[in-house]
Each structure stands twice: as structure tokens, then as C-alpha cells.
Write a protein that holds these residues in place. Structure first.
Motif, PDB file in Angstrom:
ATOM      1  N   ALA A 161      -3.654  -2.972   2.862  1.00 60.48           N
ATOM      2  CA  ALA A 161      -3.704  -1.639   3.478  1.00 60.48           C
ATOM      3  C   ALA A 161      -2.626  -0.732   2.898  1.00 60.48           C
ATOM      4  CB  ALA A 161      -3.537  -1.765   4.999  1.00 60.48           C
ATOM      5  N   PHE A 162      -1.406  -1.264   2.738  1.00 59.54           N
ATOM      6  CA  PHE A 162      -0.341  -0.428   2.186  1.00 59.54           C
ATOM      7  C   PHE A 162      -0.652  -0.002   0.761  1.00 59.54           C
ATOM      8  CE2 PHE A 162       3.247  -0.016  -0.655  1.00 59.54           C
ATOM      9  CZ  PHE A 162       3.780   1.164  -0.155  1.00 59.54           C
ATOM     10  N   SER A 163      -1.062  -0.951  -0.071  1.00 67.10           N
ATOM     11  CA  SER A 163      -1.289  -0.584  -1.475  1.00 67.10           C
ATOM     12  C   SER A 163      -2.448   0.398  -1.607  1.00 67.10           C
ATOM     13  CB  SER A 163      -1.482  -1.823  -2.356  1.00 67.10           C
ATOM     14  OG  SER A 163      -2.482  -2.662  -1.869  1.00 67.10           O
ATOM     15  N   LEU A 164      -3.478   0.254  -0.788  1.00 64.23           N
ATOM     16  CA  LEU A 164      -4.581   1.219  -0.795  1.00 64.23           C
ATOM     17  C   LEU A 164      -4.084   2.597  -0.349  1.00 64.23           C
ATOM     18  CD1 LEU A 164      -7.619   1.685  -1.178  1.00 64.23           C
ATOM     19  CD2 LEU A 164      -7.934   0.998   1.203  1.00 64.23           C
ATOM     20  N   HIS A 165      -3.299   2.624   0.698  1.00 60.63           N
ATOM     21  CA  HIS A 165      -2.722   3.872   1.201  1.00 60.63           C
ATOM     22  C   HIS A 165      -1.804   4.502   0.157  1.00 60.63           C
ATOM     23  CE1 HIS A 165       0.191   6.265   3.580  1.00 60.63           C
ATOM     24  NE2 HIS A 165      -0.900   6.644   4.208  1.00 60.63           N
ATOM     25  N   ALA A 166      -0.986   3.693  -0.492  1.00 55.33           N
ATOM     26  CA  ALA A 166      -0.047   4.206  -1.503  1.00 55.33           C
ATOM     27  C   ALA A 166      -0.786   4.825  -2.687  1.00 55.33           C
ATOM     28  CB  ALA A 166       0.878   3.075  -1.979  1.00 55.33           C
TER      29      ALA A 166
ATOM     30  N   SER B  44       3.192  -8.424 -12.166  1.00 54.35           N
ATOM     31  CA  SER B  44       4.351  -8.198 -13.041  1.00 54.35           C
ATOM     32  C   SER B  44       4.460  -6.735 -13.452  1.00 54.35           C
ATOM     33  CB  SER B  44       4.251  -9.084 -14.293  1.00 54.35           C
ATOM     34  OG  SER B  44       4.306 -10.442 -13.936  1.00 54.35           O
ATOM     35  N   ILE B  45       3.333  -6.099 -13.690  1.00 54.52           N
ATOM     36  CA  ILE B  45       3.335  -4.670 -14.018  1.00 54.52           C
ATOM     37  C   ILE B  45       3.941  -3.882 -12.862  1.00 54.52           C
ATOM     38  CG2 ILE B  45       1.855  -2.632 -14.311  1.00 54.52           C
ATOM     39  CD1 ILE B  45      -0.051  -4.451 -15.954  1.00 54.52           C
ATOM     40  N   GLN B  46       3.516  -4.184 -11.638  1.00 54.33           N
ATOM     41  CA  GLN B  46       4.034  -3.419 -10.507  1.00 54.33           C
ATOM     42  C   GLN B  46       5.521  -3.652 -10.323  1.00 54.33           C
ATOM     43  OE1 GLN B  46       4.993  -3.810  -7.046  1.00 54.33           O
ATOM     44  NE2 GLN B  46       5.023  -6.012  -7.022  1.00 54.33           N
ATOM     45  N   VAL B  47       6.004  -4.847 -10.589  1.00 52.18           N
ATOM     46  CA  VAL B  47       7.449  -5.098 -10.480  1.00 52.18           C
ATOM     47  C   VAL B  47       8.195  -4.299 -11.549  1.00 52.18           C
ATOM     48  CG1 VAL B  47       9.254  -6.848 -10.752  1.00 52.18           C
ATOM     49  CG2 VAL B  47       7.221  -7.358  -9.390  1.00 52.18           C
ATOM     50  N   GLY B  48       7.704  -4.352 -12.777  1.00 49.59           N
ATOM     51  CA  GLY B  48       8.337  -3.599 -13.862  1.00 49.59           C
ATOM     52  C   GLY B  48       8.309  -2.102 -13.625  1.00 49.59           C
TER      53      GLY B  48
ATOM     54  N   LYS C  29       2.160   1.928 -10.859  1.00 54.50           N
ATOM     55  CA  LYS C  29       2.751   0.841 -10.082  1.00 54.50           C
ATOM     56  C   LYS C  29       1.870   0.470  -8.899  1.00 54.50           C
ATOM     57  CE  LYS C  29       5.827  -0.163  -6.438  1.00 54.50           C
ATOM     58  NZ  LYS C  29       5.278  -1.377  -5.906  1.00 54.50           N
ATOM     59  N   HIS C  30       1.494   1.472  -8.101  1.00 57.21           N
ATOM     60  CA  HIS C  30       0.719   1.173  -6.896  1.00 57.21           C
ATOM     61  C   HIS C  30      -0.709   0.746  -7.215  1.00 57.21           C
ATOM     62  CE1 HIS C  30       3.809   1.900  -4.035  1.00 57.21           C
ATOM     63  NE2 HIS C  30       4.045   3.113  -4.500  1.00 57.21           N
ATOM     64  N   SER C  31      -1.291   1.252  -8.286  1.00 55.57           N
ATOM     65  CA  SER C  31      -2.625   0.800  -8.696  1.00 55.57           C
ATOM     66  C   SER C  31      -2.587  -0.677  -9.092  1.00 55.57           C
ATOM     67  CB  SER C  31      -3.146   1.641  -9.865  1.00 55.57           C
ATOM     68  OG  SER C  31      -3.290   2.984  -9.490  1.00 55.57           O
ATOM     69  N   SER C  32      -1.559  -1.058  -9.810  1.00 52.16           N
ATOM     70  CA  SER C  32      -1.401  -2.466 -10.201  1.00 52.16           C
ATOM     71  C   SER C  32      -1.214  -3.348  -8.973  1.00 52.16           C
ATOM     72  CB  SER C  32      -0.200  -2.625 -11.135  1.00 52.16           C
ATOM     73  OG  SER C  32      -0.389  -1.875 -12.301  1.00 52.16           O
ATOM     74  N   TYR C  33      -0.420  -2.858  -8.028  1.00 55.07           N
ATOM     75  CA  TYR C  33      -0.175  -3.600  -6.798  1.00 55.07           C
ATOM     76  C   TYR C  33      -1.458  -3.739  -5.978  1.00 55.07           C
ATOM     77  CZ  TYR C  33       2.570  -5.071  -2.683  1.00 55.07           C
ATOM     78  OH  TYR C  33       3.106  -5.758  -1.624  1.00 55.07           O
ATOM     79  N   LEU C  34      -2.266  -2.693  -5.945  1.00 61.64           N
ATOM     80  CA  LEU C  34      -3.548  -2.745  -5.240  1.00 61.64           C
ATOM     81  C   LEU C  34      -4.474  -3.770  -5.878  1.00 61.64           C
ATOM     82  CD1 LEU C  34      -5.596  -1.791  -3.131  1.00 61.64           C
ATOM     83  CD2 LEU C  34      -6.149   0.120  -4.676  1.00 61.64           C
TER      84      LEU C  34
ATOM     85  N   SER D 285       4.511   3.527   4.480  1.00 62.51           N
ATOM     86  CA  SER D 285       3.448   4.533   4.415  1.00 62.51           C
ATOM     87  C   SER D 285       3.955   5.894   4.854  1.00 62.51           C
ATOM     88  CB  SER D 285       2.265   4.100   5.287  1.00 62.51           C
ATOM     89  OG  SER D 285       1.662   2.951   4.736  1.00 62.51           O
ATOM     90  N   PHE D 286       4.763   5.923   5.894  1.00 63.37           N
ATOM     91  CA  PHE D 286       5.335   7.180   6.374  1.00 63.37           C
ATOM     92  C   PHE D 286       6.133   7.882   5.274  1.00 63.37           C
ATOM     93  CE2 PHE D 286       8.934   9.525   8.169  1.00 63.37           C
ATOM     94  CZ  PHE D 286       8.256  10.463   8.926  1.00 63.37           C
TER      95      PHE D 286
END
Length: 185
Positions: A95-100, A158-162, A56-61, A26-27
Motif C-alpha cells: 500500500a505504501f509503495s503504491l501510494h508513494a 537493490s535499486i530502491q536502496v541505491g 526509487k518508489h517504482s522499484s520498491y513497488l 504517506s502523510f
């Protein structure tokens, strides 16, 4: 039956390391946001990277939040992998994916309000992002009738990994890393 840690020490270590990773990752978003604010400019910031990173981060969230909060998806996970398998998403992941997503979206907002010169998002980036989100929509349409939500969130994972791999290509090209690599090999 819900799975749990067999060791209190491992459970604590898992939580501590997860939150340390959350803090460290996050930092990493703040120096760019603060630099943009200080300069009132985003000149030099790669817009393709931002768009791809937001995808990427939206997919991860979507993956993290769905698997963490949905008992239905958690049950599908246990049906597929067994009741003894722990859900592979913790609160710090959500929390990380929301923050990202929030910080990446804020950086995109800075692109609109600060000096950006002649920079713009490339057609290739727009095409990649459009293809990814159209594919995700198609997968949603496929998953909906069967309620195969675990499969759908696996698609988002898979989208976030790609996208993790793809998002660095604009920066590598911009800094001529690929040309330098040719001289090394």
C-alpha cells in the motif's frame, strides 16, 4: 508449509506498527503537493529529486507487489531461505509503495501544469535514471529464460536502496550542505 507468527501479540504489533509507518510516511507526501497547489507553482522544488524518487518508489513497488502477490516468487523465496521464513513484505508495504508512486507521479504532473521557472531535470539525473532502467531491463532479459524472478525482484530492491541514497544528493548540493560540511570537518 507456510510460515506464520508464533505469537498473536507479535502479529498484531507487526500489523499495527506497519500501518502506523504507512500513515506517517504517506502523510509526508502531502505538504509538497498541497503547497504546489496553493502556489500554483513548483519553483524551488528539486526536479532531480522527483525523478530519482519516482525511480526509487517504482522499484520498491515492483519488489513489494511481486513478492506479496506472486505465489511463484514466494515459493522461490521459501526454496532459497527455507519454509519457516516469513515473506518480508506485508500489505502495508504494498500500500505504501503504491501510494508513494501515485503521489510522486502526481507531483511530477504538477511540474507540467504549474509555473516552474527555468528549472529542469539535470543531464546527470536523466543519465542515472536511464542507466538504472536499462540495467533493470537487462536483468529482466537475463531472468526471463530461467524464470529467476526472485533474483529479479531482489535487483529492484537493490535499486530502491541505491536510489534512496542517491536521491538526496541534489538537495544536499542545492542547499550547500556539502560546502558547510567542509567547514565542520
Amino acid at each position: 508449509m507456510s510460515s506464520s507468527w508464533n505469537s498473536v501479540g507479535l502479529a498484531i504489533l507487526y500489523q499495527v506498527l506497519g500501518w502506523v509507518a504507512f500513515a506517517a510516511w504517506s502523510f509526508s507526501f502531502y505538504p509538497q503537493v498541497l503547497l504546489n497547489y496553493k502556489r500554483k507553482s513548483v519553483v524551488g522544488l528539486n526536479f532531480d529529486f522527483l525523478v530519482l524518487n519516482l525511480t526509487k518508489h517504482s522499484s520498491y513497488l515492483i519488489y513489494n507487489a511481486a513478492l506479496f502477490f506472486s505465489p511463484f516468487i514466494q515459493q522461490q523465496y521459501h526454496d532459497k531461505y527455507g519454509d519457516k521464513e516469513m515473506i518480508p513484505v506485508a500489505a502495508n508495504d504494498v500500500a505504501f509503495s503504491l501510494h508513494a508512486v501515485a503521489l510522486t507521479a502526481f507531483t511530477v504532473f504538477q511540474v507540467f501544469i504549474y509555473e516552474r521557472g527555468t528549472q529542469k531535470v539535470s543531464k546527470v539525473c536523466i543519465s542515472i535514471s536511464a542507466i538504472v532502467w536499462i540495467a533493470a531491463l537487462v536483468c529482466l532479459i537475463i531472468a526471463w529464460p530461467k524464470s529467476d524472478w526472485l533474483w529479479l525482484i531482489d535487483v529492484f530492491n537493490s535499486i530502491q536502496v541505491g536510489m534512496t541514497a542517491i536521491k538526496y544528493i541534489p538537495q544536499a548540493e542545492e542547499h550547500n550542505w556539502l560546502e558547510r560540511w567542509q567547514y565542520i570537518t
